[in-house]
Design a protein around this motif. Sequence first.
Motif, PDB file in Angstrom:
ATOM      1  N   ASN A  21       0.818  -1.211   0.000  1.00 16.80           N
ATOM      2  CA  ASN A  21       0.000   0.000   0.000  1.00 16.80           C
ATOM      3  C   ASN A  21       0.856   1.267   0.000  1.00 16.80           C
ATOM      4  O   ASN A  21       0.596   2.230   0.728  1.00 16.80           O
ATOM      5  N   GLY A  22       1.913   1.232  -0.815  1.00 17.41           N
ATOM      6  CA  GLY A  22       2.746   2.412  -1.001  1.00 17.41           C
ATOM      7  C   GLY A  22       3.830   2.612   0.033  1.00 17.41           C
ATOM      8  O   GLY A  22       4.586   3.578  -0.053  1.00 17.41           O
TER       9      GLY A  22
ATOM     10  N   ASN B 207      -9.778  -0.260   9.933  1.00 17.76           N
ATOM     11  CA  ASN B 207     -10.265   0.967  10.565  1.00 17.76           C
ATOM     12  C   ASN B 207     -11.693   1.293  10.136  1.00 17.76           C
ATOM     13  O   ASN B 207     -12.645   0.734  10.643  1.00 17.76           O
ATOM     14  N   ASN B 208     -11.825   2.151   9.178  1.00 14.36           N
ATOM     15  CA  ASN B 208     -13.161   2.599   8.769  1.00 14.36           C
ATOM     16  C   ASN B 208     -13.897   1.534   7.979  1.00 14.36           C
ATOM     17  O   ASN B 208     -13.305   0.730   7.268  1.00 14.36           O
ATOM     18  N   VAL B 209     -15.230   1.547   8.131  1.00 13.95           N
ATOM     19  CA  VAL B 209     -16.074   0.619   7.394  1.00 13.95           C
ATOM     20  C   VAL B 209     -15.992   0.917   5.904  1.00 13.95           C
ATOM     21  O   VAL B 209     -15.980   2.067   5.475  1.00 13.95           O
ATOM     22  N   GLY B 210     -15.921  -0.144   5.097  1.00 15.39           N
ATOM     23  CA  GLY B 210     -15.886   0.030   3.655  1.00 15.39           C
ATOM     24  C   GLY B 210     -14.933  -0.970   3.006  1.00 15.39           C
ATOM     25  O   GLY B 210     -14.341  -1.826   3.674  1.00 15.39           O
ATOM     26  N   GLU B 211     -14.800  -0.862   1.687  1.00 10.42           N
ATOM     27  CA  GLU B 211     -13.920  -1.758   0.950  1.00 10.42           C
ATOM     28  C   GLU B 211     -12.494  -1.224   1.002  1.00 10.42           C
ATOM     29  O   GLU B 211     -12.237  -0.051   0.755  1.00 10.42           O
ATOM     30  N   LYS B 212     -11.544  -2.117   1.326  1.00  7.27           N
ATOM     31  CA  LYS B 212     -10.151  -1.715   1.448  1.00  7.27           C
ATOM     32  C   LYS B 212      -9.294  -2.498   0.440  1.00  7.27           C
ATOM     33  O   LYS B 212      -9.534  -3.686   0.206  1.00  7.27           O
ATOM     34  N   ASP B 213      -8.325  -1.829  -0.112  1.00  8.61           N
ATOM     35  CA  ASP B 213      -7.424  -2.461  -1.077  1.00  8.61           C
ATOM     36  C   ASP B 213      -6.137  -2.898  -0.386  1.00  8.61           C
ATOM     37  O   ASP B 213      -5.626  -2.224   0.519  1.00  8.61           O
ATOM     38  N   ILE B 214      -5.645  -4.024  -0.815  1.00 16.67           N
ATOM     39  CA  ILE B 214      -4.307  -4.473  -0.428  1.00 16.67           C
ATOM     40  C   ILE B 214      -3.535  -4.660  -1.722  1.00 16.67           C
ATOM     41  O   ILE B 214      -3.859  -5.541  -2.522  1.00 16.67           O
ATOM     42  N   ASN B 215      -2.561  -3.829  -1.946  1.00 15.52           N
ATOM     43  CA  ASN B 215      -1.781  -3.958  -3.177  1.00 15.52           C
ATOM     44  C   ASN B 215      -0.345  -3.525  -2.925  1.00 15.52           C
ATOM     45  O   ASN B 215      -0.048  -2.817  -1.956  1.00 15.52           O
ATOM     46  N   GLY B 216       0.505  -3.967  -3.774  1.00 15.42           N
ATOM     47  CA  GLY B 216       1.904  -3.619  -3.630  1.00 15.42           C
ATOM     48  C   GLY B 216       2.773  -4.481  -4.526  1.00 15.42           C
ATOM     49  O   GLY B 216       2.306  -5.063  -5.505  1.00 15.42           O
ATOM     50  N   THR B 217       4.026  -4.602  -4.145  1.00 18.51           N
ATOM     51  CA  THR B 217       4.999  -5.347  -4.943  1.00 18.51           C
ATOM     52  C   THR B 217       5.973  -6.070  -4.028  1.00 18.51           C
ATOM     53  O   THR B 217       6.480  -5.489  -3.072  1.00 18.51           O
ATOM     54  N   ILE B 218       6.188  -7.358  -4.323  1.00 18.87           N
ATOM     55  CA  ILE B 218       7.224  -8.122  -3.641  1.00 18.87           C
ATOM     56  C   ILE B 218       8.431  -8.182  -4.579  1.00 18.87           C
ATOM     57  O   ILE B 218       8.293  -8.512  -5.756  1.00 18.87           O
TER      58      ILE B 218
ATOM     59  N   PRO C 146       4.106  -8.021  -8.605  1.00 24.42           N
ATOM     60  CA  PRO C 146       3.002  -7.233  -8.043  1.00 24.42           C
ATOM     61  C   PRO C 146       1.897  -8.121  -7.477  1.00 24.42           C
ATOM     62  O   PRO C 146       1.732  -9.268  -7.888  1.00 24.42           O
ATOM     63  N   PHE C 147       1.156  -7.611  -6.513  1.00 26.46           N
ATOM     64  CA  PHE C 147       0.010  -8.323  -5.964  1.00 26.46           C
ATOM     65  C   PHE C 147      -1.097  -7.302  -5.678  1.00 26.46           C
ATOM     66  O   PHE C 147      -0.841  -6.113  -5.467  1.00 26.46           O
ATOM     67  N   LYS C 148      -2.339  -7.818  -5.675  1.00 30.14           N
ATOM     68  CA  LYS C 148      -3.484  -6.939  -5.444  1.00 30.14           C
ATOM     69  C   LYS C 148      -4.646  -7.755  -4.920  1.00 30.14           C
ATOM     70  O   LYS C 148      -4.919  -8.862  -5.381  1.00 30.14           O
ATOM     71  N   SER C 149      -5.315  -7.232  -3.914  1.00 26.31           N
ATOM     72  CA  SER C 149      -6.496  -7.862  -3.356  1.00 26.31           C
ATOM     73  C   SER C 149      -7.325  -6.777  -2.668  1.00 26.31           C
ATOM     74  O   SER C 149      -6.951  -5.604  -2.672  1.00 26.31           O
ATOM     75  N   SER C 150      -8.429  -7.180  -2.091  1.00 25.78           N
ATOM     76  CA  SER C 150      -9.275  -6.220  -1.381  1.00 25.78           C
ATOM     77  C   SER C 150     -10.074  -6.953  -0.310  1.00 25.78           C
ATOM     78  O   SER C 150     -10.209  -8.177  -0.341  1.00 25.78           O
ATOM     79  N   TYR C 151     -10.550  -6.212   0.648  1.00 32.00           N
ATOM     80  CA  TYR C 151     -11.414  -6.770   1.681  1.00 32.00           C
ATOM     81  C   TYR C 151     -12.393  -5.683   2.125  1.00 32.00           C
ATOM     82  O   TYR C 151     -12.177  -4.487   1.865  1.00 32.00           O
ATOM     83  N   SER C 152     -13.461  -6.108   2.760  1.00 32.47           N
ATOM     84  CA  SER C 152     -14.488  -5.169   3.214  1.00 32.47           C
ATOM     85  C   SER C 152     -14.513  -5.130   4.732  1.00 32.47           C
ATOM     86  O   SER C 152     -14.441  -6.173   5.395  1.00 32.47           O
ATOM     87  N   VAL C 153     -14.572  -3.939   5.270  1.00 33.01           N
ATOM     88  CA  VAL C 153     -14.728  -3.752   6.712  1.00 33.01           C
ATOM     89  C   VAL C 153     -16.202  -3.454   6.976  1.00 33.01           C
ATOM     90  O   VAL C 153     -16.743  -2.465   6.476  1.00 33.01           O
TER      91      VAL C 153
END
Length: 509
Positions: free
Chosen positions: A267-268, A286-297, A309-316
Amino acid sequence: MAGGKMSGRQKMINLMYLVFIAMLAMNMSKEVLSAFGFVNEKLTDSNISTTEKNNQAYANLATKASDQAAKFADLNEKALKIKTYSVAFYKYLEVLKDAMTAEIEDKEDYEAMDKAVFLDEYFFKGDTFTPEGETFLAKINGHRISLLAVLGENTPFAPVIAKRFSTTDETNRDGKTIKWLDYRFKGFPLIASLTNLTQLQSDIKNTEADVISSLLGGQMESEVSMSNYSGLVKLDKNAFYPGDKVTGTVVLGRYDPNLKPSRVILNGKKYDNFKDGNVVLDLRANNVGEKDINGTIYFMENGEEVPVPFKSSYSVISKPNSPVVSADKMNVVYRGLPNPVSISLPGVPDKDVMVSAPGLKKIGSGAYIMKPEAGDEVSIKVQAKLADGSTVKTSTIFRVKDIPAAMGTVRGQYGTVRMPKSGLANTPIGAGLPDFLFDLDLEVLSFKVKVPGQLAIIVKGTKLSAAAKKALSKARRGDMINIFDIKAIIKNSSYKLKKVLPVNIELTN
């Protein structure tokens, strides 16, 4: 031809036959000597080529050991030992070959290398061996023992190494047992022995190549083993409403506890939580809503970083059956400042959430900046499209407030500050907002200083002027020096502070 009484002419014919046969034998011998020389040339060229390939393999393994020490460091250590032993033995043989041909002017005149004197005198003394002969045998045996010590007696190469560097007695065609050194080198023409030594050098180089190939090949075979794979479930989304279809895929992912990344950007930002080849996620929802998980290994390969690179998301989503408590009077944004605002709906992708308000700007997934100007309140309107196609609309009112009054500071302290006169003379006057939510960078432009019994003096900048220091010199212990009418600005902002409260200094001497 030798029987009976022969005429002079017949004797001459017989002598010519003998000379002819001797010449044939001599020509055959020279052809054989030349053949040995040509074989020696081919072996020499092959050894040079194999050496270059081996050096590339060593360098490749060293790079892999540097990139992934857990996987290749041990293999590289073994390879370096093999290389050290091989180089030493190879050089010993090369020195011996140079000594054998030292007195021969034309090194390519193989027909002249028909004598066996050099090695017969160098290796042998009657039926025993010279110290040099014993050393030669010890070199061969030592090399075999050293290689097996590194690779282990159970290595698949043990039979090959034992055969290539064997010095056991030989049995000739008559069934007689002959010592190995006699069988291989005693009485042979110089070019034949020279070729024999070059072949031994070839065995050294080929053994190096076989071992390095085996070390790398074994590691690569282990890496691609199906035992290193596991099934990974990848859902199309990580939150569903009742009645929704749960869709996604299951794929194979390779697991390797020794494969460690050189660095990870999540995430940067740089992320350093690794364990057993995994990047261990330790984030806070933290805050309710859809969150991104992205970055680079990043992994090291051939001395360079290779990005994956990798990318995913989850909802709070708000916890069920838990009360929602909010401070009704705390929905506040400050005028002239970039107020961060998070807006999301549980289970709704960010792309399906539409937000509008005066002074509102989106900066990321669910993240906004609100910079209100005029008015005492602002309404943030939210519209979202749900997975079933329906739409929800809502709005939230925020109060707009001015930035509170700043306070003058001395040494970062507010109110009344006790300090010596000498310290005040060189201490800059500052301004700050104690207990304010925003960390603002304030710059003092001017202020007034009042010393008891003296006229107030206007000062430009942050430190006392010469006139102010002169007035300060007349102050006494216990006097209260008043710093007031402080003019300050917020750096990189057009917002004008309403007021800056004074700061007082009580002199301690």
